[in-house]
Design a protein around this motif. Structure first.
Motif, mmCIF file in Angstrom:
data_model
loop_
_atom_site.group_PDB
_atom_site.id
_atom_site.type_symbol
_atom_site.label_atom_id
_atom_site.label_comp_id
_atom_site.label_asym_id
_atom_site.label_seq_id
_atom_site.Cartn_x
_atom_site.Cartn_y
_atom_site.Cartn_z
ATOM 1 N N HIS A 18 0.843 -1.221 0.000
ATOM 2 C CA HIS A 18 0.000 0.000 0.000
ATOM 3 C C HIS A 18 0.873 1.264 0.000
ATOM 4 C CE1 HIS A 18 -3.246 -2.760 0.624
ATOM 5 N NE2 HIS A 18 -2.673 -3.187 1.735
ATOM 6 N N TYR A 42 3.927 -2.210 5.965
ATOM 7 C CA TYR A 42 2.623 -1.721 5.488
ATOM 8 C C TYR A 42 2.570 -0.192 5.556
ATOM 9 C CZ TYR A 42 1.242 -6.582 5.530
ATOM 10 O OH TYR A 42 1.172 -7.920 5.260
ATOM 11 N N HIS A 43 1.450 0.337 5.092
ATOM 12 C CA HIS A 43 1.300 1.798 5.002
ATOM 13 C C HIS A 43 1.403 2.475 6.378
ATOM 14 C CE1 HIS A 43 -2.503 -0.276 5.459
ATOM 15 N NE2 HIS A 43 -2.918 0.767 6.160
ATOM 16 N N GLY A 62 3.784 -3.794 10.895
ATOM 17 C CA GLY A 62 2.359 -3.589 10.661
ATOM 18 C C GLY A 62 2.013 -2.139 10.363
ATOM 19 N N ALA A 63 0.826 -1.965 9.806
ATOM 20 C CA ALA A 63 0.371 -0.632 9.380
ATOM 21 C C ALA A 63 0.398 0.363 10.542
ATOM 22 C CB ALA A 63 -1.053 -0.757 8.850
ATOM 23 N N LYS A 83 8.220 -9.258 14.515
ATOM 24 C CA LYS A 83 6.982 -8.720 13.943
ATOM 25 C C LYS A 83 6.553 -7.533 14.793
ATOM 26 C CE LYS A 83 5.157 -13.056 12.233
ATOM 27 N NZ LYS A 83 4.379 -14.186 12.700
ATOM 28 N N ILE A 84 6.268 -6.432 14.129
ATOM 29 C CA ILE A 84 5.829 -5.233 14.840
ATOM 30 C C ILE A 84 4.341 -5.058 14.566
ATOM 31 C CG2 ILE A 84 6.222 -2.773 15.178
ATOM 32 C CD1 ILE A 84 8.743 -4.500 15.622
ATOM 33 N N GLY A 85 3.541 -4.994 15.635
ATOM 34 C CA GLY A 85 2.088 -4.916 15.481
ATOM 35 C C GLY A 85 1.648 -3.598 14.865
ATOM 36 N N ALA A 86 0.472 -3.647 14.218
ATOM 37 C CA ALA A 86 -0.101 -2.430 13.654
ATOM 38 C C ALA A 86 -0.247 -1.377 14.756
ATOM 39 C CB ALA A 86 -1.460 -2.760 13.048
ATOM 40 N N SER A 103 7.337 -10.811 18.722
ATOM 41 C CA SER A 103 6.244 -9.990 18.198
ATOM 42 C C SER A 103 5.954 -8.940 19.253
ATOM 43 C CB SER A 103 4.978 -10.819 17.995
ATOM 44 O OG SER A 103 5.188 -11.793 17.031
ATOM 45 N N VAL A 104 5.912 -7.681 18.870
ATOM 46 C CA VAL A 104 5.635 -6.639 19.856
ATOM 47 C C VAL A 104 4.420 -5.829 19.422
ATOM 48 C CG1 VAL A 104 8.032 -6.455 20.661
ATOM 49 C CG2 VAL A 104 7.250 -4.971 18.828
ATOM 50 N N VAL A 105 3.641 -5.398 20.428
ATOM 51 C CA VAL A 105 2.433 -4.609 20.133
ATOM 52 C C VAL A 105 2.288 -3.513 21.181
ATOM 53 C CG1 VAL A 105 1.188 -6.562 19.108
ATOM 54 C CG2 VAL A 105 0.931 -6.103 21.536
ATOM 55 N N GLY A 106 1.500 -2.505 20.863
ATOM 56 C CA GLY A 106 1.099 -1.508 21.842
ATOM 57 C C GLY A 106 1.994 -0.286 21.906
ATOM 58 N N VAL A 109 4.414 -9.635 22.727
ATOM 59 C CA VAL A 109 3.165 -10.378 22.904
ATOM 60 C C VAL A 109 3.470 -11.509 23.875
ATOM 61 C CG1 VAL A 109 1.549 -11.934 21.739
ATOM 62 C CG2 VAL A 109 2.278 -9.831 20.615
ATOM 63 N N THR A 154 4.090 -15.257 22.779
ATOM 64 C CA THR A 154 5.310 -15.400 21.993
ATOM 65 C C THR A 154 6.526 -15.297 22.897
ATOM 66 O OG1 THR A 154 4.130 -14.165 20.332
ATOM 67 C CG2 THR A 154 6.462 -14.513 19.936
HETATM 68 C C1 COA Z 1 1.431 -8.062 15.954
HETATM 69 C C2 COA Z 1 0.951 -9.188 15.094
HETATM 70 C C3 COA Z 1 2.027 -9.543 14.075
HETATM 71 C C4 COA Z 1 0.707 -10.348 16.073
HETATM 72 O O1 COA Z 1 0.390 -11.500 15.418
HETATM 73 P P1 COA Z 1 0.401 -12.899 16.244
HETATM 74 O O2 COA Z 1 1.789 -13.210 16.720
HETATM 75 O O3 COA Z 1 -0.292 -13.895 15.362
HETATM 76 O O4 COA Z 1 -0.407 -12.602 17.564
HETATM 77 P P2 COA Z 1 -1.978 -12.807 17.879
HETATM 78 O O5 COA Z 1 -2.823 -12.354 16.734
HETATM 79 O O6 COA Z 1 -2.138 -14.199 18.385
HETATM 80 O O7 COA Z 1 -2.203 -11.792 19.078
HETATM 81 C C5 COA Z 1 -1.527 -11.955 20.322
HETATM 82 C C6 COA Z 1 -2.068 -10.899 21.289
HETATM 83 O O8 COA Z 1 -1.677 -9.582 20.836
HETATM 84 C C7 COA Z 1 -2.829 -8.752 20.618
HETATM 85 N N1 COA Z 1 -2.554 -7.953 19.423
HETATM 86 C C8 COA Z 1 -2.299 -8.410 18.164
HETATM 87 N N2 COA Z 1 -2.014 -7.386 17.340
HETATM 88 C C9 COA Z 1 -2.089 -6.260 18.080
HETATM 89 C C10 COA Z 1 -1.883 -4.900 17.787
HETATM 90 N N3 COA Z 1 -1.536 -4.506 16.567
HETATM 91 N N4 COA Z 1 -2.011 -3.999 18.797
HETATM 92 C C11 COA Z 1 -2.344 -4.406 20.053
HETATM 93 N N5 COA Z 1 -2.541 -5.707 20.394
HETATM 94 C C12 COA Z 1 -2.418 -6.618 19.420
HETATM 95 C C13 COA Z 1 -3.983 -9.750 20.411
HETATM 96 O O9 COA Z 1 -5.223 -9.183 20.745
HETATM 97 C C14 COA Z 1 -3.581 -10.848 21.363
HETATM 98 O O10 COA Z 1 -3.874 -10.450 22.691
HETATM 99 P P3 COA Z 1 -4.284 -11.515 23.832
HETATM 100 O O11 COA Z 1 -3.085 -12.435 23.980
HETATM 101 O O12 COA Z 1 -4.539 -10.679 25.034
HETATM 102 O O13 COA Z 1 -5.480 -12.218 23.265
HETATM 103 C C15 COA Z 1 -0.339 -8.862 14.282
HETATM 104 O O14 COA Z 1 -1.471 -8.839 15.112
HETATM 105 C C16 COA Z 1 -0.262 -7.487 13.570
HETATM 106 O O15 COA Z 1 -0.547 -6.427 14.138
HETATM 107 N N6 COA Z 1 0.120 -7.553 12.274
HETATM 108 C C17 COA Z 1 0.166 -6.381 11.400
HETATM 109 C C18 COA Z 1 -0.828 -6.594 10.293
HETATM 110 C C19 COA Z 1 -1.085 -5.344 9.446
HETATM 111 O O16 COA Z 1 -0.588 -4.264 9.693
HETATM 112 N N7 COA Z 1 -1.857 -5.532 8.414
HETATM 113 C C20 COA Z 1 -2.165 -4.471 7.496
HETATM 114 C C21 COA Z 1 -2.732 -5.099 6.261
HETATM 115 S S1 COA Z 1 -3.256 -3.877 5.132
#
Ligand code: COA
Length: 218
Positions: A80, A99-100, A128-129, A144-147, A160-163, A169, A172
């Protein structure tokens, strides 16, 4: 790396991509990267204005701003693309997917002009986005960096990190640490902030944790 391999690597990462021609003609990330390769080459030859001009033209056409000084490895895919900003001292390994809306930026105005102001992203990382990765930190291989995460500290390989601020996570992190220790790794070699986080979460889960917290609150 041939252009064919590059287009195939994008097809493999994007289920929406139906043909090489579509990826070549319609993917802004491909166009922005092509312009960056040229502007980076000029930058390395010591030119300054022309590469910046090309970079800004790329931004106008694609919505992606890559500073000509940024070092980018093979098979970089910006899906994107719109809103991506990559700073001058950023370094990106091979097979990185982004991602974007991602920023690889500095943390603050930097009067001391520290040499490395932007992150290093190792190979096979997915970002992630909307994620903001700030400062001269390192995102380890395969992470992996969460959206929408805001990352201001190093990320361990494979995590994998989020927030905001980004944290591993939980599932993980525990699985990764268990695998590391059972493979003979030493606890002392783990990043200290991970150990502290894990231990405090374990302490909170102990059945007597609630009672002792209440007692100390009295
Ligand atoms: C971070 C990411 C890679 C994690 O994937 P994963 O390892 O399969 O992890 P899960 O989906 O099992 O989630 C694990 C936990 O993190 C939380 N979580 C996942 N992504 C999150 C995010 N971006 N922000 C906050 N929390 C998130 C889930 O709710 C879950 O919480 P819980 O353990 O309390 O239930 C994925 O969720 C993500 O954000 N990918 C980016 C995708 C993107 O940007 N797509 C755009 C397409 S256009």
């Amino acid at each position: 790396m041939s252009i064919i391999n590059y287009l195939d690597s994008i097809k493999a990462r994007d289920p929406a991509a139906k043909s090489r021609l579509e990826v070549l003609l319609l993917y802004p990330g491909v166009h922005a990267l092509g312009l960056h390769r040229f502007s980076h080459w000029l930058w390395r030859m010591g030119l300054r204005f022309l590469p910046r001009f090309i970079s800004q033209t790329g931004r106008f056409l694609t919505g992606i701003e890559i500073h000509p000084g940024a070092k980018i490895g093979k098979y970089f895919f910006m899906d994107h693309g719109m809103g991506i900003v990559i700073g001058e001292t950023a370094e990106i390994g091979d097979n990185v997917t982004m991602y974007h809306g991602v920023t690889l930026g500095g943390t603050t105005y930097n009067p001391k002009r520290v040499a490395k102001r932007h992150p290093t992203i190792e190979s096979n990382v997915t970002i992630g986005a909307g994620a903001q990765i700030l400062g001269g930190i390192i995102v380890g291989r395969g992470a992996k960096i969460g959206a929408n995460a805001v990352v201001v500290k190093d990320v361990s390989p494979g995590a994998s990190v989020v927030g905001i601020p980004a944290k591993p996570v939980k599932a993980t992190m525990e699985t990764d640490i268990a695998a590391f220790l059972s493979a003979g790794g030493r606890k002392e070699d783990l990043p200290p902030d991970l150990v502290v986080q894990l231990e405090s979460e374990r302490a909170d889960k102990r059945p007597d944790a609630d009672r002792s917290k209440k007692r100390s609150a009295k």
